[in-house]
Design an enzyme around this catalytic site. Structure first.
Site, PDB file in Angstrom:
ATOM      1  N   GLN A 213       3.117   9.919   1.081  1.00  0.00           N
ATOM      2  CA  GLN A 213       4.395   9.204   0.989  1.00  0.00           C
ATOM      3  C   GLN A 213       5.156   9.535  -0.298  1.00  0.00           C
ATOM      4  OE1 GLN A 213       2.488   5.198   2.033  1.00  0.00           O
ATOM      5  NE2 GLN A 213       4.525   5.015   2.927  1.00  0.00           N
TER       6      GLN A 213
ATOM      7  N   HIS B 177      -2.125   7.275   7.293  1.00  0.00           N
ATOM      8  CA  HIS B 177      -1.190   8.189   6.613  1.00  0.00           C
ATOM      9  C   HIS B 177      -1.890   9.489   6.202  1.00  0.00           C
ATOM     10  CE1 HIS B 177       2.664   6.248   6.194  1.00  0.00           C
ATOM     11  NE2 HIS B 177       2.162   5.130   5.689  1.00  0.00           N
TER      12      HIS B 177
ATOM     13  N   CYS C 159       6.404  -0.263   6.834  1.00  0.00           N
ATOM     14  CA  CYS C 159       5.976   0.875   6.028  1.00  0.00           C
ATOM     15  C   CYS C 159       7.097   1.252   5.065  1.00  0.00           C
ATOM     16  CB  CYS C 159       5.665   2.049   6.959  1.00  0.00           C
ATOM     17  SG  CYS C 159       5.192   3.553   6.106  1.00  0.00           S
ATOM     18  N   LEU C 160       6.745   1.559   3.829  1.00  0.00           N
ATOM     19  CA  LEU C 160       7.754   1.940   2.835  1.00  0.00           C
ATOM     20  C   LEU C 160       8.493   3.218   3.249  1.00  0.00           C
ATOM     21  CD1 LEU C 160       5.836   1.220  -0.499  1.00  0.00           C
ATOM     22  CD2 LEU C 160       7.723  -0.104   0.473  1.00  0.00           C
TER      23      LEU C 160
ATOM     24  N   GLY D 262       0.821  -1.199   0.000  1.00  0.00           N
ATOM     25  CA  GLY D 262       0.000   0.000   0.000  1.00  0.00           C
ATOM     26  C   GLY D 262       0.860   1.257   0.000  1.00  0.00           C
TER      27      GLY D 262
ATOM     28  N   HIS E 248      -3.754   1.154   7.948  1.00  0.00           N
ATOM     29  CA  HIS E 248      -2.413   1.739   7.861  1.00  0.00           C
ATOM     30  C   HIS E 248      -2.390   2.921   6.874  1.00  0.00           C
ATOM     31  CE1 HIS E 248       2.145   1.239   7.686  1.00  0.00           C
ATOM     32  NE2 HIS E 248       1.893   2.012   6.656  1.00  0.00           N
ATOM     33  N   GLU E 249      -2.956   2.706   5.689  1.00  0.00           N
ATOM     34  CA  GLU E 249      -2.907   3.750   4.659  1.00  0.00           C
ATOM     35  C   GLU E 249      -3.808   4.939   5.013  1.00  0.00           C
ATOM     36  OE1 GLU E 249      -0.524   3.518   2.695  1.00  0.00           O
ATOM     37  OE2 GLU E 249      -0.134   1.406   3.067  1.00  0.00           O
TER      38      GLU E 249
HETATM   39 ZN    ZN Z   1       3.023   3.307   5.522  1.00  0.00          ZN
END
Ligand code: ZN
Length: 158
Positions: A51, A134, A88-89, A46, A130-131
């Site tokens: 991000q 953000h 997380c990226l 995701g 999670h997304e």
């Molecule tokens: Zn993340």
């Protein structure tokens, strides 16, 4: 399509609340395409617009080769509980134990502005939470019961 740069922890854009999308135009379509390509190359499940440095309520998720695009998503239903590791990226190499609902239904708009709902369980439910976090400037680490230690990380990556 073009790759976008993924911003990492420490960049204050990740702490900001994103704006509602009001224009469903070519620019949004390009952003969605770029995000999908960036997510795919990064090997994540995701990616949220902040991000890649864009403060808009836009999320792309790719689980089991199903690409889900969420514009202005909100959680309309959730139930149950799951506890598991999450990464997380934007926080490379860091994983934490996070408790999330087991089942989550989101209401969102597609790239044309059409409203739809989508339900997910297990990984998809976790990913929705999670997304969407953000979009409100919340990183998973703030929700983690604890972070994984070096030995646990080694096992995760082995
Ligand atoms: Zn993340």
């Amino acid at each position: 399509m073009a790759l976008r740069n993924i911003v990492t922890e420490g960049d204050t854009i990740l702490e900001k609340k994103c704006h509602t999308v009001v224009k469903f135009d070519d620019k949004l379509a390009t952003l969605l395409d770029d995000m999908a390509e960036t997510l795919s190359l990064a090997g994540g499940v995701g990616l949220a617009a902040p991000q890649v440095g864009i403060l808009r309520r836009v999320v792309v998720i790719n689980i089991n080769d199903e690409l889900i695009e969420l514009i202005n998503p909100t959680i309309v239903e959730q139930s149950g509980e799951q506890e598991g590791s999450e990464g997380c990226l934007s926080c490379p190499g860091q994983w934490g134990i996070v408790v999330r609902p087991l089942n989550v239904t989101v209401k969102a708009q597609d790239r044309k502005g059409k409203v739809f709902t989508k339900s997910g369980t297990e990984l998809l439910a976790r990913c929705f939470c999670h997304e969407l976090d953000h979009l409100d400037g919340v990183i998973f680490k703030e929700r983690a019961k604890r972070m994984l230690n070096d030995q646990e990380l080694e096992e995760l990556y082995s």
